[in-house]
Design an enzyme around this catalytic site. Structure first.
Site, PDB file in Angstrom:
ATOM      1  N   LYS A   1     -25.046  81.758  -5.394  1.00 59.48           N
ATOM      2  CA  LYS A   1     -24.636  81.725  -6.795  1.00 59.48           C
ATOM      3  C   LYS A   1     -23.944  80.393  -7.094  1.00 59.48           C
ATOM      4  O   LYS A   1     -23.223  79.886  -6.245  1.00 59.48           O
ATOM      5  CB  LYS A   1     -23.674  82.886  -7.080  1.00 59.48           C
ATOM      6  CG  LYS A   1     -24.242  84.260  -6.760  1.00 59.48           C
ATOM      7  CD  LYS A   1     -23.158  85.334  -6.868  1.00 59.48           C
ATOM      8  CE  LYS A   1     -23.667  86.676  -6.382  1.00 59.48           C
ATOM      9  NZ  LYS A   1     -22.645  87.725  -6.409  1.00 59.48           N
TER      10      LYS A   1
ATOM     11  N   ASP B   1     -16.820  91.261  -3.936  1.00 56.66           N
ATOM     12  CA  ASP B   1     -15.404  90.891  -4.063  1.00 56.66           C
ATOM     13  C   ASP B   1     -15.009  90.776  -5.528  1.00 56.66           C
ATOM     14  O   ASP B   1     -15.658  90.077  -6.316  1.00 56.66           O
ATOM     15  CB  ASP B   1     -15.148  89.565  -3.347  1.00 56.66           C
ATOM     16  CG  ASP B   1     -15.223  89.726  -1.835  1.00 56.66           C
ATOM     17  OD1 ASP B   1     -14.559  90.623  -1.310  1.00 56.66           O
ATOM     18  OD2 ASP B   1     -15.953  88.955  -1.195  1.00 56.66           O
TER      19      ASP B   1
ATOM     20  N   ASP C   1     -22.014  92.691  -7.529  1.00 54.04           N
ATOM     21  CA  ASP C   1     -21.269  91.767  -6.696  1.00 54.04           C
ATOM     22  C   ASP C   1     -20.248  92.615  -5.920  1.00 54.04           C
ATOM     23  O   ASP C   1     -20.018  93.778  -6.260  1.00 54.04           O
ATOM     24  CB  ASP C   1     -20.568  90.729  -7.588  1.00 54.04           C
ATOM     25  CG  ASP C   1     -19.727  89.748  -6.795  1.00 54.04           C
ATOM     26  OD1 ASP C   1     -20.191  89.295  -5.739  1.00 54.04           O
ATOM     27  OD2 ASP C   1     -18.600  89.454  -7.230  1.00 54.04           O
TER      28      ASP C   1
ATOM     29  N   THR D   1     -24.069  89.654  -2.801  1.00 55.69           N
ATOM     30  CA  THR D   1     -22.788  88.999  -2.563  1.00 55.69           C
ATOM     31  C   THR D   1     -22.954  87.709  -1.787  1.00 55.69           C
ATOM     32  O   THR D   1     -23.906  87.566  -1.008  1.00 55.69           O
ATOM     33  CB  THR D   1     -21.842  89.944  -1.798  1.00 55.69           C
ATOM     34  OG1 THR D   1     -20.645  89.251  -1.451  1.00 55.69           O
ATOM     35  CG2 THR D   1     -22.493  90.474  -0.521  1.00 55.69           C
ATOM     36  N   SER D   2     -22.022  86.807  -1.975  1.00 60.01           N
ATOM     37  CA  SER D   2     -21.992  85.575  -1.180  1.00 60.01           C
ATOM     38  C   SER D   2     -21.310  85.800   0.164  1.00 60.01           C
ATOM     39  O   SER D   2     -21.267  84.904   0.997  1.00 60.01           O
ATOM     40  CB  SER D   2     -21.263  84.466  -1.957  1.00 60.01           C
ATOM     41  OG  SER D   2     -21.947  84.164  -3.151  1.00 60.01           O
TER      42      SER D   2
ATOM     43  N   ASP E   1     -17.738  89.354 -11.650  1.00 61.23           N
ATOM     44  CA  ASP E   1     -16.366  89.044 -12.069  1.00 61.23           C
ATOM     45  C   ASP E   1     -16.108  87.548 -12.185  1.00 61.23           C
ATOM     46  O   ASP E   1     -14.980  87.153 -12.492  1.00 61.23           O
ATOM     47  CB  ASP E   1     -15.358  89.645 -11.083  1.00 61.23           C
ATOM     48  CG  ASP E   1     -15.426  88.969  -9.716  1.00 61.23           C
ATOM     49  OD1 ASP E   1     -16.550  88.835  -9.181  1.00 61.23           O
ATOM     50  OD2 ASP E   1     -14.374  88.582  -9.185  1.00 61.23           O
TER      51      ASP E   1
END
Length: 209
Positions: free
Chosen positions: A133, A11, A9, A101-102, A158
């Site tokens: 996600k 961030d 991921d 990642t989003s 995270d």
């Protein structure tokens, strides 16, 4: 366990972006008359459009994304690398790794350049999937492009949403408690206080294959 790839991921894992994102979402919440804490609780590991749909179903997610992008631009759109990120990625050499990642491709590329972080050949962004996600689509797509069984991948996350996505994809999941307390990350296979403290474990796992 034969680990062949690491799926990161971004961030909260590779970029230390939480404080900036909190300021942006708080500003947006104030603009729209929404509860700051409620909005923030629904942002982690998700596309901004998905958060907007949940907290303000009467608003146009695409239009609100432009507002959020403007707020980000006013912040400077630069995040420091998370402690340990430069060292870890520099040691991966030719080993298989990917981003899942989003976030969006162009901002992430810019932020990685400013943070002196390398980019892997395989990168999955919010615009690359139909379901973000906690759906596993992103991690499954990354494993497919790497030509690796998801069971042979470690996901580094995270957030609870990210952990759910990684586990649903069939991966081992390592959590770093940078944006959530360890008690919120119990569905991960292992949890470390930070990426820096997870580095030795991750390198040992991927070097053992």
């Amino acid at each position: 366990m034969a680990i062949k790839a690491l799926l990161f991921d971004v961030d909260g894992v590779l970029l230390d972006s939480s404080a900036t994102h909190r300021r942006i979402w708080d500003a947006w919440s104030d603009m729209r008359g929404l509860d700051r804490d409620l909005v923030w609780s629904l942002t982690h590991g998700r596309r901004p459009e998905d958060t907007v749909r949940d907290v303000a179903p009467g608003l146009d997610p695409t239009a609100e994304r432009k507002v959020l992008n403007q707020l980000m631009a006013e912040e400077g759109d630069a995040f420091p690398a998370a402690p340990g990120a430069v060292s870890l990625l520099g040691k991966l050499d030719q080993r298989l790794w990917a981003l899942v990642t989003s976030g969006s491709r162009i901002p992430v590329h810019r932020r990685f350049r400013l943070a002196s972080l390398p980019l892997p050949p395989v990168q999955i962004y919010g615009e690359d999937v139909e379901q973000s996600k906690p759906h596993p689509e992103g991690y499954l797509k990354a494993a497919e492009l790497l030509v690796v069984d998801p069971a042979d991948c470690i996901v580094i996350e995270d957030t609870p949403h990210g952990i759910t996505a990684g586990k649903a994809a069939g991966c081992t999941v390592i959590a770093v408690a940078t944006t959530h307390a360890p008690g919120e990350l119990t569905k991960a296979d292992h949890c470390f206080p930070s990426l820096a403290e997870a580095t030795s474990y991750l390198l040992a796992m991927i070097s053992a294959c």
